[in-house]
Design an enzyme around this catalytic site. Structure first.
Site, PDB file in Angstrom:
ATOM      1  N   ASP A   1     -13.027 -39.637 -11.164  1.00  0.00           N
ATOM      2  CA  ASP A   1     -11.707 -39.206 -10.745  1.00  0.00           C
ATOM      3  C   ASP A   1     -11.799 -37.885  -9.994  1.00  0.00           C
ATOM      4  O   ASP A   1     -12.231 -36.873 -10.554  1.00  0.00           O
ATOM      5  CB  ASP A   1     -10.859 -39.040 -12.015  1.00  0.00           C
TER       6      ASP A   1
ATOM      7  N   ASP B   1      -3.342 -42.701 -13.632  1.00  0.00           N
ATOM      8  CA  ASP B   1      -3.182 -43.032 -12.213  1.00  0.00           C
ATOM      9  C   ASP B   1      -2.280 -44.249 -12.058  1.00  0.00           C
ATOM     10  O   ASP B   1      -1.347 -44.248 -11.257  1.00  0.00           O
ATOM     11  CB  ASP B   1      -4.547 -43.374 -11.572  1.00  0.00           C
TER      12      ASP B   1
END
Ligand code: ADP
Ligand code: MG
Length: 540
Positions: free
Chosen positions: A62, A392
Site C-alpha cells: 500500500d 481501500d
C-alpha cells in the site's frame, strides 16, 4: 555606494541553494520517492517489508502505508508523501498512482527545463492539461452507475483490493464490503452520503480470510465481566456509562483509625451500600446490559452477575460512541442520572468465542445503519493487510455510491487521456503545448508500470494500447491484461475504478509537481542540534 561590501541578509549558517541547482535537487528527491513505490503498483506489484526503529515489521503493498512509515528527510520528498496522504483521505485508493504520476510529471519537466522552457510555462501547461483531462474524464471516459448495479460495485471493490495480499478471497470480501457500505449509505439533501467510519472493523487472527464476516450490529473486543453473568441477553436494554463503577480512591494518603471491630464492619457496610446504590440505579432504569468505558469494581460485577445483568468494562470511547449511535442510547456520566430513556436497544447481546478470545456481539440494533466487519486471517500480518485492503475497498465503494461514475482501470483511462491530450495539445500552441505533451506522456507511466510489474515487455504493451485507443475502432476501455501483458477490454475483465480516484490522483499529482517546479530558491536554517555533536553520529 555599497560596492564590494557583501550584504548579509540571512543569518550565518543558513544554507541556500538557488536556481537550477535547487530545482534539480528537488526533482531528484521527488523522483526517488516515486521510484520506490512504482514497483508496488498494480496487482502484480511487489510488496515492501518495512522495519521500524523498534524492529516491528509491516509487509505491505500500500503506497500510503509505505510512505507514512519511511522517514523522509528531503523537503521535496516530504511533499510527495503529502500527496499520498491527501489521496488516501479523499479516495482511500490511488495513492501509488498519484505518487508515480507526480514523479513522472517532474521527470518530464526536467527535460523541458533543460530546453530552457521556463517553470512558469510548464506549470501553466500542466494546469491546462489537467483541466482538459478532467473534462475528458467526465464527458467521455466516465460511465454512470446506479446504486442497484451490485455487480459493478463488487468489481470496483475487487479492483481496489487487487494488489493487496488477499487474492484468493477477493470475491467474498468484496461482497462484504458492498453490503456494508450499502447499509450505511444515507440520502442527505438529495445526495447519497456514505460515512465509512460508521463501519466498525475488528480483526482477530486465527482461521482464514474466508472466515471474515459482516455482522449487522456492533462487535466489542471485550468479554463479559464475570463468569456468572449470562452469556446471552435477549431484548437488550443497554446502559452506556463513561464513568467508573468503583469507589474513588482518595488521592491523598488517608488513614482510618479503627478502635473496635464494629467500626470495620460499618466501614465495609458503607462501601457495600455505595455499590448497592449503583446496582439499584441500574435496575431502576431497567437496564439488563451495562457497557462501561472505565473500570467496574469486582464487587459490583458480582452483584450485577447476581441480578443477571451482562456487563463489559474498559470499552474504548470510540466504541461507546458507535454503540450509542447504533442502539439509540445516550452516554451517561453519573450513574444516579441514568433513566430508562437513556438506554440503548438491541435485539440481542451475547458473548461469542472468536479464535482464542471472547467478544461481545450487539446485534439487531434499533438503528439499522450499524454494521461491523470481523476480519480473520492466519496471522497478525495477514489480518493487518486485509484491514488495509478493506479500507481501500470501503472508500472506493462509498465514492462510487456517492458520485455514481466509474472509469476503466488497468491503465485504460490513463492511456486514453494520453492519446486524447496529445491530439488536443496542438490547439494549445506556444511553449505550453510542450508541457501539455509532457503531461500526456507522463500518464503512460501507469500502464507502463503495470505491465513492467507483471513481468511483461512494457514497450510492446504500450504500442498495443496506443493503437487500440486510436483510429476508427478505438475503444476507450482497453487496458493491460495482466494475465498475458496484452491489450484487453477492462469492462470484460471487470477492472473498474471510481472516477474520483482517477481525477483526484491527477489533481494532486499536478499540484505537487507545480509546487516543486515553482521553487527556485531553498533557504534552510541550520538545524538546531539538541546537544553538541559528540563525534560519530549516524547517517540518514
Ligand atoms: P494505488 O495505490 O494507486 O491504488 P495499486 O497498487 O492499488 O495502487 O494499483 C492500482 C492500479 O492497478 C490501478 O491502475 C488499477 O486499475 C490497476 N489494477 C487493479 N487490478 C487490476 C487487474 N486485475 N488488471 C489490471 N490492472 C489492475
Ligand atoms: Mg489501489
Amino acid at each position: 555606494m555599497l560596492q564590494g561590501t557583501p550584504i548579509l541578509v540571512l543569518k550565518e549558517g543558513t544554507e541556500r541553494e538557488r536556481g537550477k541547482g535547487a530545482s534539480a535537487g528537488n526533482i531528484a528527491a521527488a523522483r526517488a520517492i516515486a521510484d520506490t513505490v512504482r514497483t508496488t503498483l498494480g496487482p502484480r506489484g511487489m510488496d515492501k517489508m518495512l522495519v521500524d526503529s523498534m524492529g516491528d515489521i509491516t509487509i505491505t503493498n500500500d503506497g500510503v502505508t509505505i510512505l507514512k512509515e519511511v522517514d523522509v528527510e528531503h523537503p521535496a520528498a516530504k511533499m510527495l508523501v503529502e500527496v499520498a496522504k491527501t489521496q488516501d483521505q479523499q479516495c482511500g485508493d490511488g495513492t501509488t498512482t498519484a505518487v508515480v504520476l507526480a514523479g513522472e510529471f517532474l521527470k518530464r519537466s526536467e527535460y523541458l527545463l533543460e530546453q530552457n522552457v521556463h517553470p512558469t510555462v510548464i506549470t501553466r501547461g500542466f494546469q491546462l492539461a489537467l483541466q482538459e483531462a478532467r473534462r475528458l474524464l467526465e464527458s467521455e471516459i466516465g460511465t454512470p452507475v446506479k446504486a442497484e448495479d451490485e455487480a459493478i460495485l463488487v468489481d470496483c471493490a475487487i479492483t481496489a483490493m487487487g494488489s493487496k495480499g488477499v487474492y484468493g478471497s477477493r470475491e467474498e470480501l468484496a461482497k462484504i464490503v458492498v453490503n456494508a457500505v450499502r447499509k450505511i449509505a444515507e440520502v442527505r439533501g438529495g445526495k447519497t452520503v456514505c460515512d465509512v467510519d460508521q463501519i466498525k472493523v475488528e480483526k482477530r487472527h486465527g482461521g482464514t480470510i474466508a472466515d471474515t464476516q459482516l455482522i449487522e450490529g456492533i462487535i466489542l473486543d471485550k468479554e463479559r465481566g464475570h463468569p456468572r453473568m449470562p452469556t446471552e441477553i435477549q431484548d437488550a436494554k443497554i446502559a452506556l456509562l463513561n464513568s467508573a463503577l468503583e469507589i474513588k480512591k482518595t488521592e491523598i494518603e488517608s488513614k482510618i483509625n479503627i478502635k473496635n471491630p464494629n467500626q470495620i464492619q460499618s466501614f465495609l457496610d458503607e462501601e457495600d451500600k455505595t455499590f448497592r446504590r449503583m446496582i439499584d440505579a441500574i435496575k431502576a432504569a431497567g437496564a439488563n446490559v451495562v457497557v462501561c468505558q472505565k473500570g467496574i469494581d469486582d464487587v459490583v460485577l458480582h452483584y450485577l452477575a447476581k441480578e443477571g445483568i451482562y456487563a463489559v468494562k474498559q470499552v474504548k470511547e470510540s466504541d461507546l460512541q458507535k454503540l450509542a449511535r447504533a442502539t439509540g442510547g445516550k452516554i451517561v456520566t453519573g450513574i444516579k442520572e441514568l433513566s430508562a430513556a437513556d438506554l440503548g436497544k438491541a435485539a440481542k447481546v451475547d458473548e461469542r468465542k472468536v479464535g482464542d478470545d471472547d467478544m461481545t456481539y450487539v446485534t439487531g440494533c434499533s438503528n439499522p445503519r450499524s454494521v461491523s466487519i470481523l476480519i480473520r486471517g492466519g496471522t497478525e500480518h495477514v489480518t493487518q493487510e486485509v484491514e488495509r485492503s478493506l479500507h481501500d475497498a470501503l472508500k472506493v465503494v462509498a465514492s462510487v455510491l456517492e458520485d455514481g461514475v466509474v472509469c476503466p482501470g488497468g491503465g485504460a483511462t490513463e492511456i486514453d487521456l494520453a492519446v486524447k491530450l496529445r491530439k488536443w495539445a496542438a490547439s494549445v500552441g506556444g511553449r505550453e503545448q510542450l508541457a501539455v505533451e509532457a503531461f500526456a506522456q507522463s500518464l503512460e507511466a501507469v500502464p507502463w508500470a503495470l505491465a513492467e510489474n507483471g513481468g511483461y515487455d512494457s514497450i510492446n504493451t504500450l504500442i498495443e494500447l496506443r493503437s487500440a485507443h486510436t483510429g476508427a475502432s478505438a475503444n476507450k476501455n482497453v487496458g493491460v491484461n495482466l494475465a498475458d501483458g496484452k491489450a484487453a477490454d477492462m469492462w470484460k475483465l471487470r477492472v473498474i475504478e471510481p472516477m474520483r480516484v482517477k481525477s483526484q490522483a491527477l489533481t494532486s499529482a499536478t499540484e505537487v509537481a507545480d509546487m516543486v517546479l515553482r521553487i527556485d530558491d531553498i533557504i534552510a536554517s541550520k538545524k538546531s542540534s539538541p546537544a553538541p555533536p559528540s563525534g560519530g553520529g549516524h547517517d540518514h
